[in-house]
Enzyme design. Structure first.
Site, PDB file in Angstrom:
ATOM      1  N   ASN A 216       1.096  -1.919   0.164  1.00  0.00           N
ATOM      2  CA  ASN A 216       0.151   0.246   0.270  1.00  0.00           C
ATOM      3  C   ASN A 216       0.799   1.018   0.213  1.00  0.00           C
ATOM      4  O   ASN A 216       1.477   1.860   1.103  1.00  0.00           O
ATOM      5  CB  ASN A 216      -1.048   0.437   1.229  1.00  0.00           C
ATOM      6  CG  ASN A 216      -2.090   1.337   1.062  1.00  0.00           C
ATOM      7  OD1 ASN A 216      -1.609   2.524   0.306  1.00  0.00           O
ATOM      8  ND2 ASN A 216      -2.854   0.754   1.996  1.00  0.00           N
TER       9      ASN A 216
ATOM     10  N   ARG B 197      -2.847  -2.084  -3.317  1.00  0.00           N
ATOM     11  CA  ARG B 197      -3.643  -1.544  -3.941  1.00  0.00           C
ATOM     12  C   ARG B 197      -3.128   0.098  -4.228  1.00  0.00           C
ATOM     13  O   ARG B 197      -2.833   0.415  -4.645  1.00  0.00           O
ATOM     14  CB  ARG B 197      -3.668  -0.453  -1.973  1.00  0.00           C
ATOM     15  CG  ARG B 197      -4.728   0.479  -1.981  1.00  0.00           C
ATOM     16  CD  ARG B 197      -4.917   0.730  -0.814  1.00  0.00           C
ATOM     17  NE  ARG B 197      -6.172   1.677  -0.583  1.00  0.00           N
ATOM     18  CZ  ARG B 197      -6.279   2.997   0.144  1.00  0.00           C
ATOM     19  NH1 ARG B 197      -5.120   3.107   1.026  1.00  0.00           N
ATOM     20  NH2 ARG B 197      -7.382   2.976   0.135  1.00  0.00           N
TER      21      ARG B 197
ATOM     22  N   HIS C 138     -12.699   1.842  -0.955  1.00  0.00           N
ATOM     23  CA  HIS C 138     -12.411   0.902   0.674  1.00  0.00           C
ATOM     24  C   HIS C 138     -13.755  -0.401  -0.384  1.00  0.00           C
ATOM     25  O   HIS C 138     -14.024  -0.878   0.446  1.00  0.00           O
ATOM     26  CB  HIS C 138     -14.210   2.065   1.415  1.00  0.00           C
ATOM     27  CG  HIS C 138     -13.379   2.654   2.312  1.00  0.00           C
ATOM     28  ND1 HIS C 138     -14.396   3.886   3.211  1.00  0.00           N
ATOM     29  CD2 HIS C 138     -12.191   2.782   2.446  1.00  0.00           C
ATOM     30  CE1 HIS C 138     -12.884   4.440   4.125  1.00  0.00           C
ATOM     31  NE2 HIS C 138     -11.848   4.452   3.576  1.00  0.00           N
TER      32      HIS C 138
ATOM     33  N   ARG D  21     -11.725  15.044   6.517  1.00  0.00           N
ATOM     34  CA  ARG D  21     -13.202  14.943   5.715  1.00  0.00           C
ATOM     35  C   ARG D  21     -14.601  15.491   6.259  1.00  0.00           C
ATOM     36  O   ARG D  21     -15.140  14.941   6.863  1.00  0.00           O
ATOM     37  CB  ARG D  21     -12.774  14.507   4.817  1.00  0.00           C
ATOM     38  CG  ARG D  21     -11.708  13.946   4.281  1.00  0.00           C
ATOM     39  CD  ARG D  21     -12.082  12.637   2.755  1.00  0.00           C
ATOM     40  NE  ARG D  21     -10.395  12.204   2.923  1.00  0.00           N
ATOM     41  CZ  ARG D  21     -10.149  10.920   2.399  1.00  0.00           C
ATOM     42  NH1 ARG D  21     -11.044   9.919   3.211  1.00  0.00           N
ATOM     43  NH2 ARG D  21      -8.985  10.550   2.049  1.00  0.00           N
TER      44      ARG D  21
ATOM     45  N   GLU E   4      -7.841  -5.488   5.014  1.00  0.00           N
ATOM     46  CA  GLU E   4      -7.676  -4.918   3.632  1.00  0.00           C
ATOM     47  C   GLU E   4      -6.778  -6.173   2.797  1.00  0.00           C
ATOM     48  O   GLU E   4      -6.802  -6.457   1.421  1.00  0.00           O
ATOM     49  CB  GLU E   4      -7.969  -3.830   3.374  1.00  0.00           C
ATOM     50  CG  GLU E   4      -9.363  -3.249   3.411  1.00  0.00           C
ATOM     51  CD  GLU E   4      -9.471  -1.073   3.585  1.00  0.00           C
ATOM     52  OE1 GLU E   4      -8.980  -1.015   4.633  1.00  0.00           O
ATOM     53  OE2 GLU E   4      -9.265  -0.681   2.625  1.00  0.00           O
TER      54      GLU E   4
END
Ligand code: ADP
Length: 378
Positions: free
Chosen positions: A8, A67, A156, A217, A364
């Site tokens: 990642n 990823r 996601h 956010r 993940e």
């Protein structure tokens, strides 16, 4: 052993896991920060892995899973990396300028380090390519939208897809017959409505900014606020980006980006923190109701990621007012600490509730490794 290396790679960090796919055991993992040159970071990672006293065959991965945040319309599943795929990921950088360039730099460094094995790109957006036009279309001028690739993509996806499969496993049901809402509540946060294993609606949009209240956010707001701020306070596009992506959400409401700190502040009597918790849960309930309606039925609501897996209070704030929808928490189950049983997956609703409420830890990295392996063996 059948090790797969999962990468990642961000613009300034490199996260990795080496997973033995025969046992799905993590052999090595790490995070390299303040990366300015991804080739150097990769060399650093290889040194870390080499010094971890693993048997020799663990040090030679059979594939690398990467990823990648934005796959646009181009990728609806994990894909073996070729020159053409690299070019397309590069082209998609305009949609994800904060993410895709760092992802790409990691892939390129990995190809140099492991030139003779397969590299697989796994996209955060891919799982949501099943969204219908009614769900992914923004109601703006279609010519403008088409020219600039403006539509909802969702993110996601790797997590939502993993959690949906685990939910089916946990319930001992076939995923094809389940209607599920997954709430991925981490630093970034998104909800996803999943019907028969397919994503039919999700709260993040063209970028990861839309939807739920996140660590930094804003999630949803009236887009006219942006025009207003640029007119009355001369905000530039970069300043608006900074404001909404880095200085909003929990940070904007409280000055604190970590949910644990927000709780501490609220318990100490900070009213802004208490309001932030209410806004956070209210937005989630808003999406839960909407997705229940869209799905036309509901078997399970599933909490995952840092906040979803660990905060019994957030789960209770979200679910407690929803008994009229068939969601009823069992307080002692909700408050019980995580155990290693079923990998931490557990039911927190009362036994006879029409809709199950579950906590299922996401993973993940494992999902990326599984998808890479599935492609390798196909
Ligand atoms: P990322 O999106 O970066 O992968 P995570 O899924 O790890 O992040 O989630 C990070 C968030 O989870 C942080 O806001 C952190 O405060 C929150 N979190 C972790 N543990 C707890 C806890 N026990 N209670 C409340 N929030 C928690």
């Amino acid at each position: 052993m059948k090790p797969i290396l999962v990468i990642n790679s961000g613009s300034s960090s490199l996260k990795y896991q080496l997973i033995d796919m025969l046992t799905e055991e993590v052999l090595a993992q790490g995070l390299i920060e303040r990366v300015s040159d991804h080739t150097v970071a990769f060399a650093h990672m290889l040194k870390e892995i080499a010094s971890s006293e693993l048997p020799l065959d663990a040090l030679t991965p059979v594939a690398v899973g990467h990823r990648v945040v934005h796959g646009g319309n181009a990728f609806s599943q994990a894909t073996v990396v070729t020159d053409d795929v690299l070019l397309r990921i590069h082209e998609l950088s305009s949609l994800a300028p904060l993410h895709n360039p760092g992802n790409l730099a990691g892939i390129e460094a990995a190809i140099v380090a492991f030139p003779s094995i397969q590299h697989v790109a796994v996209f955060d957006t891919a799982f949501h390519q099943s969204l219908s036009p009614a769900s992914y279309t923004y109601a703006i001028d279609t010519a403008v939208a088409a020219e600039h690739h403006i539509r909802r993509y969702g993110f996601h996806g790797t997590s939502h897809s993993y959690v949906a499969s685990r939910t089916a496993e946990f319930l001992g049901r076939d995923l094809a017959e389940l209607k599920i809402i997954v709430l991925h509540l981490g630093n970034g946060a998104s909800a996803c409505a999943i019907d028969g294993g397919r994503s039919v609606e999700t709260s993040m949009g063209m970028t990861p900014l839309e939807g739920l209240v996140m660590g930094t956010r804003s999630g949803d707001l009236d887009p006219a606020i942006l025009m207003y701020l640029s007119r009355v306070a001369n905000y530039t596009p970069d300043q608006l980006d900074e404001l909404l992506n880095r200085e909003s959400g929990l940070v904007g409401l409280t000055g604190l980006g970590d949910m644990r700190d927000v709780y501490r502040a609220s318990e100490a009597g900070d009213e802004r923190a208490t309001l932030a918790l209410e806004v956070y849960a209210h937005r989630i309930r808003h999406y839960l109701g909407a997705y229940f309606a869209l799905l036309g039925g509901l078997d399970a609501v599933v909490f995952t990621a840092g906040v979803g897996e660990n905060s019994a209070d957030v789960r209770s704030r979200v679910i407690a007012p929803l008994a009229h929808l068939g969601l009823t928490l069992d307080a002692s189950r909700n408050d019980a600490p995580r155990t290693s049983e079923a990998g931490g997956a557990r039911q927190i609703s009362v036994t006879d509730a029409p809709v199950r409420v579950l906590v299922i830890p996401t993973n993940e990295e494992l999902e990326i490794a599984r998808q890479a392996l599935a492609l390798l063996e196909a």
